[in-house]
Design a protein around this motif. Sequence first.
Motif, PDB file in Angstrom:
ATOM      1  N   HIS A 101      12.315  10.981  -7.216  1.00  0.00           N
ATOM      2  CA  HIS A 101      13.441  11.674  -6.568  1.00  0.00           C
ATOM      3  C   HIS A 101      13.836  11.034  -5.240  1.00  0.00           C
ATOM      4  CE1 HIS A 101      12.954  14.740  -9.577  1.00  0.00           C
ATOM      5  NE2 HIS A 101      11.721  14.963  -9.192  1.00  0.00           N
ATOM      6  N   ALA A 102      13.579   9.717  -5.099  1.00  0.00           N
ATOM      7  CA  ALA A 102      14.037   9.004  -3.902  1.00  0.00           C
ATOM      8  C   ALA A 102      15.510   8.681  -4.063  1.00  0.00           C
ATOM      9  CB  ALA A 102      13.235   7.741  -3.689  1.00  0.00           C
ATOM     10  N   THR A 103      16.143   8.212  -2.989  1.00  0.00           N
ATOM     11  CA  THR A 103      17.561   7.873  -3.012  1.00  0.00           C
ATOM     12  C   THR A 103      17.767   6.614  -3.827  1.00  0.00           C
ATOM     13  OG1 THR A 103      17.817   8.800  -0.807  1.00  0.00           O
ATOM     14  CG2 THR A 103      19.565   7.350  -1.602  1.00  0.00           C
ATOM     15  N   CYS A 104      18.505   6.744  -4.925  1.00  0.00           N
ATOM     16  CA  CYS A 104      18.728   5.608  -5.785  1.00  0.00           C
ATOM     17  C   CYS A 104      19.852   4.750  -5.226  1.00  0.00           C
ATOM     18  CB  CYS A 104      19.076   6.046  -7.219  1.00  0.00           C
ATOM     19  SG  CYS A 104      17.695   6.868  -8.043  1.00  0.00           S
ATOM     20  N   LEU A 105      19.818   3.471  -5.564  1.00  0.00           N
ATOM     21  CA  LEU A 105      20.863   2.552  -5.135  1.00  0.00           C
ATOM     22  C   LEU A 105      22.142   2.806  -5.911  1.00  0.00           C
ATOM     23  CD1 LEU A 105      18.801  -0.736  -5.030  1.00  0.00           C
ATOM     24  CD2 LEU A 105      19.676   0.530  -3.086  1.00  0.00           C
ATOM     25  N   PRO A 124       0.810  -1.226   0.000  1.00  0.00           N
ATOM     26  CA  PRO A 124       0.000   0.000   0.000  1.00  0.00           C
ATOM     27  C   PRO A 124       0.841   1.273   0.000  1.00  0.00           C
ATOM     28  CG  PRO A 124      -0.885  -1.585   1.575  1.00  0.00           C
ATOM     29  CD  PRO A 124       0.426  -2.141   1.088  1.00  0.00           C
ATOM     30  N   SER A 125       1.967   1.244   0.695  1.00  0.00           N
ATOM     31  CA  SER A 125       2.804   2.445   0.819  1.00  0.00           C
ATOM     32  C   SER A 125       3.509   2.825  -0.470  1.00  0.00           C
ATOM     33  CB  SER A 125       3.841   2.232   1.930  1.00  0.00           C
ATOM     34  OG  SER A 125       4.656   1.097   1.646  1.00  0.00           O
ATOM     35  N   THR A 126       3.433   1.968  -1.490  1.00  0.00           N
ATOM     36  CA  THR A 126       4.098   2.277  -2.764  1.00  0.00           C
ATOM     37  C   THR A 126       3.115   2.683  -3.851  1.00  0.00           C
ATOM     38  OG1 THR A 126       3.965  -0.016  -3.573  1.00  0.00           O
ATOM     39  CG2 THR A 126       5.885   0.572  -2.227  1.00  0.00           C
ATOM     40  N   VAL A 127       1.829   2.648  -3.562  1.00  0.00           N
ATOM     41  CA  VAL A 127       0.833   2.836  -4.618  1.00  0.00           C
ATOM     42  C   VAL A 127       0.850   4.256  -5.179  1.00  0.00           C
ATOM     43  CG1 VAL A 127      -1.636   2.898  -5.121  1.00  0.00           C
ATOM     44  CG2 VAL A 127      -0.672   0.972  -3.851  1.00  0.00           C
ATOM     45  N   ALA A 128       0.795   5.257  -4.296  1.00  0.00           N
ATOM     46  CA  ALA A 128       0.606   6.633  -4.755  1.00  0.00           C
ATOM     47  C   ALA A 128       1.782   7.145  -5.576  1.00  0.00           C
ATOM     48  CB  ALA A 128       0.367   7.556  -3.557  1.00  0.00           C
ATOM     49  N   ARG A 129       3.003   6.871  -5.145  1.00  0.00           N
ATOM     50  CA  ARG A 129       4.157   7.540  -5.750  1.00  0.00           C
ATOM     51  C   ARG A 129       4.988   6.651  -6.667  1.00  0.00           C
ATOM     52  NH1 ARG A 129       6.818  11.033  -0.961  1.00  0.00           N
ATOM     53  NH2 ARG A 129       8.323  11.456  -2.623  1.00  0.00           N
ATOM     54  N   ILE A 130       4.701   5.348  -6.699  1.00  0.00           N
ATOM     55  CA  ILE A 130       5.433   4.466  -7.610  1.00  0.00           C
ATOM     56  C   ILE A 130       4.476   3.676  -8.503  1.00  0.00           C
ATOM     57  CG2 ILE A 130       7.031   2.523  -7.799  1.00  0.00           C
ATOM     58  CD1 ILE A 130       8.385   3.462  -5.288  1.00  0.00           C
ATOM     59  N   ALA A 184       5.698   9.699  14.434  1.00  0.00           N
ATOM     60  CA  ALA A 184       5.671   8.499  13.603  1.00  0.00           C
ATOM     61  C   ALA A 184       6.971   8.366  12.822  1.00  0.00           C
ATOM     62  CB  ALA A 184       4.485   8.550  12.641  1.00  0.00           C
ATOM     63  N   LEU A 185       7.280   7.148  12.415  1.00  0.00           N
ATOM     64  CA  LEU A 185       8.421   6.854  11.550  1.00  0.00           C
ATOM     65  C   LEU A 185       7.866   6.200  10.299  1.00  0.00           C
ATOM     66  CD1 LEU A 185      10.839   5.511  14.283  1.00  0.00           C
ATOM     67  CD2 LEU A 185      11.282   7.485  12.828  1.00  0.00           C
ATOM     68  N   ILE A 186       7.934   6.918   9.177  1.00  0.00           N
ATOM     69  CA  ILE A 186       7.213   6.507   7.978  1.00  0.00           C
ATOM     70  C   ILE A 186       8.140   6.561   6.768  1.00  0.00           C
ATOM     71  CG2 ILE A 186       5.274   7.081   6.449  1.00  0.00           C
ATOM     72  CD1 ILE A 186       3.825   8.231   8.852  1.00  0.00           C
ATOM     73  N   PRO A 187       8.075   5.566   5.881  1.00  0.00           N
ATOM     74  CA  PRO A 187       8.908   5.602   4.672  1.00  0.00           C
ATOM     75  C   PRO A 187       8.631   6.848   3.833  1.00  0.00           C
ATOM     76  CG  PRO A 187       7.979   3.414   4.983  1.00  0.00           C
ATOM     77  CD  PRO A 187       7.307   4.304   5.988  1.00  0.00           C
ATOM     78  N   GLN A 188       9.681   7.384   3.266  1.00  0.00           N
ATOM     79  CA  GLN A 188       9.577   8.620   2.507  1.00  0.00           C
ATOM     80  C   GLN A 188       8.574   8.511   1.368  1.00  0.00           C
ATOM     81  OE1 GLN A 188      13.344  10.535   1.469  1.00  0.00           O
ATOM     82  NE2 GLN A 188      12.578  10.894  -0.591  1.00  0.00           N
ATOM     83  N   THR A 189       8.590   7.383   0.639  1.00  0.00           N
ATOM     84  CA  THR A 189       7.697   7.261  -0.511  1.00  0.00           C
ATOM     85  C   THR A 189       6.237   7.123  -0.100  1.00  0.00           C
ATOM     86  OG1 THR A 189       8.026   4.861  -0.582  1.00  0.00           O
ATOM     87  CG2 THR A 189       9.433   6.205  -1.990  1.00  0.00           C
TER      88      THR A 189
END
Length: 305
Positions: free
Chosen positions: A298-302, A100-106, A241-246
């Motif tokens: 614009h997330a941190t790429c590997l 669910p946490s990846t739906v909006a931005r990826i 809260a501690l939440i993933p950036q994406t």
Amino acid sequence: MLDVRRLHLLRTVAARGSITAAAQSMALTAGAVSQQLSALRSDVGVDLLRPDGRTVALTEAGRVLLEHADRIFAAVQEAESAVAAVRGMVGTVTTLAALPSTVARIVAPALTALGSQHPQLTVTCHVADQAQLRELTLGTVDVVLGQRYRHVPDIAPRGIDVSPLLDDPLLVVTAANRAGERPLALRELATHSLALPPPTTDCGQAILHACQLAGFTPTTRYVTADIAAQLTLARAGLATALIPQTAIDPATPGIRTAPIVDHPILRRLFAATRHTEAANPTTTAVVAALSSAARRDHATCLPPG
């Protein structure tokens, strides 16, 4: 000759742990599954399953047959991919499992791009808190957008190819009228009331692990895996809260976000597919769209390699 469909039922029951669970996952009745497994047992002339408490387990003959079934289905998948590669065209249907946490931005941007580039392709998307790589091996889905936290061993099931997408840091989220957006040491959260996911989840385990490394046990006031609920509690000033950036919409009002500088908590997002010698144009297109969407976010790429 063995019925391939019955072999698939045996694989599914072995993976799910019970006839009922297997039936539910395949939209069948438990009676229909039992009937087909009984027919398979008659075909081979030996018991393939045995009771194991409230579940079932494979007999020795069942394990032997399952090993062959795995090779059979791998060969079928290889044949399908080889034909698709010869055609060189993206297909018409595929299935994606995502968090669910990846739906909006990826996921949503990736599906939008796929719709434009390959209008003939219909993507069915299953959104669940735990995107299981096991579903790939069972053939339930074709691509998984999953996650792994750094403290968890990077172990993929046999026959699965994993393509890293990006490292996604967890950010400290508070009400807008609280601390500024300066970087924080994780130890500073020792005095905060926190809204955290359950410790049984991957994210919850990662947070607890990082806090222990920082020398404290977090004060968890609210326990929920629902990121929207975590954001609401943070916005109200009731918790940090501690939440993933994406998973955070940059335009969300009433919150502040800050990075963690001393014990960063990173989840690695990846796309996984079944391994085949010949690249499947359809799953290749889906993975490429997910990768492009991740970069555009614009997330941190590997790093390379």
